[in-house]
Design a protein around this motif. Structure first.
Motif, PDB file in Angstrom:
ATOM      1  N   LEU A 151       0.830  -1.208   0.000  1.00 17.89           N
ATOM      2  CA  LEU A 151       0.000   0.000   0.000  1.00 17.89           C
ATOM      3  C   LEU A 151       0.865   1.259   0.000  1.00 17.89           C
ATOM      4  O   LEU A 151       0.600   2.210  -0.747  1.00 17.89           O
ATOM      5  CB  LEU A 151      -0.924   0.007   1.219  1.00 17.89           C
ATOM      6  N   ARG A 152       1.911   1.258   0.834  1.00 20.02           N
ATOM      7  CA  ARG A 152       2.811   2.409   0.854  1.00 20.02           C
ATOM      8  C   ARG A 152       3.524   2.568  -0.482  1.00 20.02           C
ATOM      9  O   ARG A 152       3.732   3.689  -0.962  1.00 20.02           O
ATOM     10  CB  ARG A 152       3.818   2.267   1.997  1.00 20.02           C
ATOM     11  N   SER A 153       3.881   1.460  -1.097  1.00 16.94           N
ATOM     12  CA  SER A 153       4.534   1.512  -2.402  1.00 16.94           C
ATOM     13  C   SER A 153       3.576   2.017  -3.478  1.00 16.94           C
ATOM     14  O   SER A 153       3.976   2.758  -4.380  1.00 16.94           O
ATOM     15  CB  SER A 153       5.082   0.126  -2.783  1.00 16.94           C
ATOM     16  N   CYS A 154       2.309   1.603  -3.390  1.00 21.42           N
ATOM     17  CA  CYS A 154       1.305   2.109  -4.342  1.00 21.42           C
ATOM     18  C   CYS A 154       1.190   3.624  -4.239  1.00 21.42           C
ATOM     19  O   CYS A 154       1.154   4.338  -5.254  1.00 21.42           O
ATOM     20  CB  CYS A 154      -0.048   1.457  -4.081  1.00 21.42           C
ATOM     21  N   ALA A 157       4.266   5.169  -5.754  1.00 23.15           N
ATOM     22  CA  ALA A 157       4.288   5.053  -7.215  1.00 23.15           C
ATOM     23  C   ALA A 157       3.309   6.029  -7.863  1.00 23.15           C
ATOM     24  O   ALA A 157       3.632   6.674  -8.869  1.00 23.15           O
ATOM     25  CB  ALA A 157       3.968   3.617  -7.626  1.00 23.15           C
ATOM     26  N   LEU A 158       2.123   6.137  -7.309  1.00 21.25           N
ATOM     27  CA  LEU A 158       1.131   7.059  -7.869  1.00 21.25           C
ATOM     28  C   LEU A 158       1.627   8.503  -7.790  1.00 21.25           C
ATOM     29  O   LEU A 158       1.457   9.285  -8.740  1.00 21.25           O
ATOM     30  CB  LEU A 158      -0.195   6.905  -7.133  1.00 21.25           C
ATOM     31  N   GLN A 159       2.262   8.849  -6.670  1.00 21.13           N
ATOM     32  CA  GLN A 159       2.799  10.197  -6.523  1.00 21.13           C
ATOM     33  C   GLN A 159       3.988  10.414  -7.457  1.00 21.13           C
ATOM     34  O   GLN A 159       4.137  11.494  -8.054  1.00 21.13           O
ATOM     35  CB  GLN A 159       3.216  10.426  -5.068  1.00 21.13           C
ATOM     36  N   ALA A 160       4.843   9.401  -7.598  1.00 20.57           N
ATOM     37  CA  ALA A 160       6.008   9.518  -8.478  1.00 20.57           C
ATOM     38  C   ALA A 160       5.586   9.700  -9.927  1.00 20.57           C
ATOM     39  O   ALA A 160       6.227  10.459 -10.677  1.00 20.57           O
ATOM     40  CB  ALA A 160       6.888   8.273  -8.332  1.00 20.57           C
ATOM     41  N   GLY A 372       8.891   1.443  -3.329  1.00 20.16           N
ATOM     42  CA  GLY A 372       9.245   1.765  -4.708  1.00 20.16           C
ATOM     43  C   GLY A 372       8.152   1.456  -5.699  1.00 20.16           C
ATOM     44  O   GLY A 372       6.994   1.232  -5.338  1.00 20.16           O
ATOM     45  N   MET A 373       8.550   1.399  -6.965  1.00 20.90           N
ATOM     46  CA  MET A 373       7.610   1.242  -8.073  1.00 20.90           C
ATOM     47  C   MET A 373       7.245  -0.215  -8.333  1.00 20.90           C
ATOM     48  O   MET A 373       6.284  -0.491  -9.032  1.00 20.90           O
ATOM     49  CB  MET A 373       8.207   1.832  -9.354  1.00 20.90           C
ATOM     50  N   GLY A 374       8.037  -1.150  -7.781  1.00 19.67           N
ATOM     51  CA  GLY A 374       7.781  -2.558  -8.036  1.00 19.67           C
ATOM     52  C   GLY A 374       9.001  -3.225  -8.641  1.00 19.67           C
ATOM     53  O   GLY A 374       9.834  -2.577  -9.278  1.00 19.67           O
ATOM     54  N   GLY A 375       9.136  -4.521  -8.447  1.00 17.37           N
ATOM     55  CA  GLY A 375      10.340  -5.202  -8.896  1.00 17.37           C
ATOM     56  C   GLY A 375      11.537  -4.604  -8.177  1.00 17.37           C
ATOM     57  O   GLY A 375      11.462  -4.192  -7.016  1.00 17.37           O
ATOM     58  N   SER A 387      31.013   7.618   8.458  1.00 15.39           N
ATOM     59  CA  SER A 387      31.037   6.339   7.722  1.00 15.39           C
ATOM     60  C   SER A 387      29.699   5.622   7.693  1.00 15.39           C
ATOM     61  O   SER A 387      29.603   4.517   7.142  1.00 15.39           O
ATOM     62  CB  SER A 387      32.109   5.383   8.291  1.00 15.39           C
ATOM     63  N   THR A 388      28.645   6.194   8.277  1.00 14.20           N
ATOM     64  CA  THR A 388      27.307   5.632   8.113  1.00 14.20           C
ATOM     65  C   THR A 388      26.729   6.102   6.777  1.00 14.20           C
ATOM     66  O   THR A 388      27.281   6.997   6.120  1.00 14.20           O
ATOM     67  CB  THR A 388      26.379   6.054   9.258  1.00 14.20           C
ATOM     68  N   TRP A 389      25.610   5.509   6.391  1.00 16.19           N
ATOM     69  CA  TRP A 389      25.011   5.825   5.097  1.00 16.19           C
ATOM     70  C   TRP A 389      23.661   6.514   5.296  1.00 16.19           C
ATOM     71  O   TRP A 389      22.905   6.154   6.193  1.00 16.19           O
ATOM     72  CB  TRP A 389      24.835   4.551   4.269  1.00 16.19           C
ATOM     73  N   SER A 390      23.386   7.464   4.435  1.00 18.71           N
ATOM     74  CA  SER A 390      22.111   8.177   4.505  1.00 18.71           C
ATOM     75  C   SER A 390      20.966   7.271   4.077  1.00 18.71           C
ATOM     76  O   SER A 390      21.176   6.221   3.457  1.00 18.71           O
ATOM     77  CB  SER A 390      22.150   9.412   3.605  1.00 18.71           C
ATOM     78  N   ALA A 391      19.739   7.666   4.414  1.00 16.49           N
ATOM     79  CA  ALA A 391      18.564   6.895   4.016  1.00 16.49           C
ATOM     80  C   ALA A 391      18.487   6.838   2.493  1.00 16.49           C
ATOM     81  O   ALA A 391      18.637   7.863   1.813  1.00 16.49           O
ATOM     82  CB  ALA A 391      17.299   7.529   4.579  1.00 16.49           C
ATOM     83  N   PRO A 392      18.301   5.656   1.902  1.00 15.41           N
ATOM     84  CA  PRO A 392      18.263   5.544   0.446  1.00 15.41           C
ATOM     85  C   PRO A 392      17.146   6.372  -0.175  1.00 15.41           C
ATOM     86  O   PRO A 392      16.044   6.482   0.372  1.00 15.41           O
ATOM     87  CB  PRO A 392      18.018   4.046   0.221  1.00 15.41           C
ATOM     88  N   VAL A 393      17.435   6.949  -1.327  1.00 10.60           N
ATOM     89  CA  VAL A 393      16.478   7.752  -2.075  1.00 10.60           C
ATOM     90  C   VAL A 393      16.163   7.053  -3.393  1.00 10.60           C
ATOM     91  O   VAL A 393      17.068   6.708  -4.150  1.00 10.60           O
ATOM     92  CB  VAL A 393      17.029   9.168  -2.355  1.00 10.60           C
ATOM     93  N   ASN A 394      14.892   6.817  -3.639  1.00 11.77           N
ATOM     94  CA  ASN A 394      14.455   6.223  -4.898  1.00 11.77           C
ATOM     95  C   ASN A 394      14.700   7.222  -6.028  1.00 11.77           C
ATOM     96  O   ASN A 394      14.357   8.402  -5.906  1.00 11.77           O
ATOM     97  CB  ASN A 394      12.967   5.855  -4.802  1.00 11.77           C
ATOM     98  N   LEU A 395      15.302   6.779  -7.127  1.00 11.78           N
ATOM     99  CA  LEU A 395      15.626   7.694  -8.230  1.00 11.78           C
ATOM    100  C   LEU A 395      14.390   8.176  -8.978  1.00 11.78           C
ATOM    101  O   LEU A 395      14.490   9.089  -9.794  1.00 11.78           O
ATOM    102  CB  LEU A 395      16.594   7.030  -9.216  1.00 11.78           C
ATOM    103  N   GLY A 396      13.238   7.588  -8.672  1.00 13.81           N
ATOM    104  CA  GLY A 396      12.005   8.127  -9.224  1.00 13.81           C
ATOM    105  C   GLY A 396      11.575   7.524 -10.550  1.00 13.81           C
ATOM    106  O   GLY A 396      12.282   6.752 -11.180  1.00 13.81           O
ATOM    107  N   TYR A 397      10.374   7.925 -10.955  1.00 17.32           N
ATOM    108  CA  TYR A 397       9.771   7.489 -12.210  1.00 17.32           C
ATOM    109  C   TYR A 397      10.066   8.548 -13.274  1.00 17.32           C
ATOM    110  O   TYR A 397      10.069   9.739 -12.963  1.00 17.32           O
ATOM    111  CB  TYR A 397       8.259   7.342 -12.011  1.00 17.32           C
TER     112      TYR A 397
END
Length: 518
Positions: A151-154, A157-160, A372-375, A387-397
């Motif tokens: 549901l969160r991914s939907c 994706a709709l917003q992207a 994300g968008m799926g797959g 040396s920690t990593w930032s929260a991942p960012v989806n590159l978008g649609y």
């Protein structure tokens, strides 16, 4: 029959049907049909399904529902067969039919319908199906959590899709892409050398097994504004086994790659290394322990200084299936025990195809465990000063879609990305490039490129060179020029001043200064 769709598999009702049909405690099964012909066709379909003869099973289950359109178990078997055949449209049409007539028969069917819609990019329809599933009380808690994730991914994706990022992919052209599948591009830091993996048709028997496809390395050179015709890199890199998913050091002279099921392998897939001397490559070496294990290690990415190797593995200690790990090279050339990249990157699902940019700070990777968008979607994260990593960012649609996006790399300048896709399905997998929008870019990186020669004879020399960050006094790169050509190529992150020292026994010491602090 209320246990249908309680398992994790897509269309898990068959687990119960099979159990019932094999249990001596239930010699007679009460199906939702009274037609003996329909049951007979259904039983044949079930047997063929268990034997994995899915096309035959589909033929008979269709006969069963043609005889009795209200035969619920046959419709669910049909959906399961379509799932095994990776036919989401078949799952959708089948489940829609039975749920329109009997919406409350098996509530988890709504979950499976949502997954099928989501896999096809039907995010609004998927959202409706997941909400319908969540309205039923007492459902399997794991499915409930998964439905909430979808549901969160939907929503994402709709917003992207309402806010697409700039994306104009350009095919690299016929000198690289052919009728075969080309993927896993890798570049030297000056963008003059492109190595990639090609899936070729073959007809051979290896270790008693017939093989119809073969993965090999190809290379192309950027000359006069164009990529040269890609050529087979040949032995010792290419063998009768499959090799691929490679990474190049900035100078293009060291290549780490994946090879599976080799006689000297430690597990299913291992990471190997080979060195280029002039135009020839050395015999690949298995990196051995502790990098390779009895599990699977693959898809390496080497840092610009050659000191850190990122890779994907399902080794013990992984948080899900495949996780991203890294190992640091010791002064003697050995590798330290790999370290899991941690919870900010890795999820209970799969993360793979890491790519560390030449800035040694920005990491791109693919995951099906983040929203994300799926797959598999492509994400970006940056290493912090601690040396920690930032929260991942989806590159978008539309960079990411409902399909799998895997294996993205970015040039040293940070403005152009390369990846492989089968979006033009008639061509199979091809390699594309596109201008990367500013928010997704890494820090631009320059490079030093040169040749070491004898000052008197002009003959190329193999010499040791060291690049030192003058602010930190730390050695950024320690390596040698090519023993045949004398050439060297070093990535140079901006923002600092550097000292380049070159030395060889019997020759005067050479030093140069590069001011890039501004």
């Amino acid at each position: 029959m209320q246990y249908f769709f309680r398992c994790f598999r897509i269309m898990a009702c068959l687990a119960v049907i099979i159990w019932l049909s094999e249990s001596s405690a239930f010699p007679q099964i009460q199906y939702s049909t009274t037609s003996k012909k329909a049951v007979q066709a259904f039983n044949i379909a079930l047997q063929e399904y268990q034997s994995r003869n899915y096309s035959v099973a589909l033929e008979y289950v269709k006969k069963a529902v043609d005889i009795d359109r209200s035969f619920a178990e046959a419709w669910f078997l049909m959906a399961d067969i379509y799932a095994e055949m990776n036919n989401n449209q078949g799952i959708i049409s089948t489940l829609k039919h039975i749920l329109e007539e009997k919406p409350d028969l098996f509530p988890a069917a709504w979950y499976n319908l949502g997954k099928a819609y989501f896999s096809e990019g039907g995010y609004q329809e998927a959202k409706s199906a997941f909400l319908r599933f969540l309205n039923y009380k007492g459902q399997n808690e794991s499915l409930v959590q998964q439905a909430q994730f979808y549901l969160r991914s939907c929503d994402f994706a709709l917003q992207a899709m309402k806010n697409p990022v700039p994306f104009v992919p350009v095919n690299l052209g016929d000198s690289i892409n052919t009728a075969y599948d080309e993927y896993w591009p890798s570049l030297s830091v000056d963008e003059q050398i492109l190595v990639y993996t090609v899936l070729l048709p073959v007809n051979m028997r290896i270790q008693g097994k017939q093989r119809s496809r073969q993965e090999d390395f190809y290379v192309s050179y950027f000359r006069n504004g164009f990529w040269s015709k890609g050529v087979d890199m040949g032995p010792p890199l290419n063998t009768l086994d499959n090799e691929g998913a490679q990474t190049l050091t900035p100078d293009g002279r060291t290549m780490y790659f994946t090879a599976c099921n080799r006689p000297d392998g430690k597990g299913q897939c291992d990471i190997y290394v080979s060195y280029r001397q002039g135009e020839k490559w050395t015999e690949p070496e298995n990196l051995g322990s502790p990098v390779n294990t009895s599990a699977s290690e693959k898809q390496p990415s080497i840092s610009p200084d050659g000191k850190t190797l990122f890779f994907a593995s399902n080794r013990p200690g992984s948080k899900g299936g495949l996780d991203i790990w890294f190992s640091t090279k010791n002064e003697d050339g050995s590798w330290q025990n790999p370290v899991n990249l941690g919870d900010s990157i890795n999820t209970p699902k799969d993360e793979q195809s890491p790519f560390i940019h030449a800035d040694n700070t920005t990491l791109y990777f693919s995951s099906n465990g983040h929203i994300g968008m799926g797959g598999f979607d492509i994400y970006m994260t940056r290493r912090r000063k601690d040396s920690t990593w930032s929260a991942p960012v989806n590159l978008g649609y539309p960079i990411n879609t409902c399909r799998d996006e895997i294996g993205l790399i970015v040039n040293a300048s940070g403005n152009r990305a390369y990846f492989a896709t089968n979006r033009e399905t008639a061509r199979g997998q091809d390699i594309y490039y596109f201008d990367l929008y500013p928010q997704a870019r890494p820090v631009p990186v320059s490079y030093i490129k040169g040749v070491v020669t004898d000052a008197v004879t002009g003959a190329p020399q193999e010499a040791s060179f060291e690049l030192i960050n003058l602010k930190t006094s730390l050695s950024l790169v320690t390596a040698k020029s090519d023993p045949v050509t004398g050439t060297f190529l070093v990535a140079l992150p901006p923002g600092f001043n550097y000292m380049l020292n070159v030395s060889k026994q019997g020759y005067l010491f050479y030093s140069d200064h590069f001011a890039l602090a501004d």
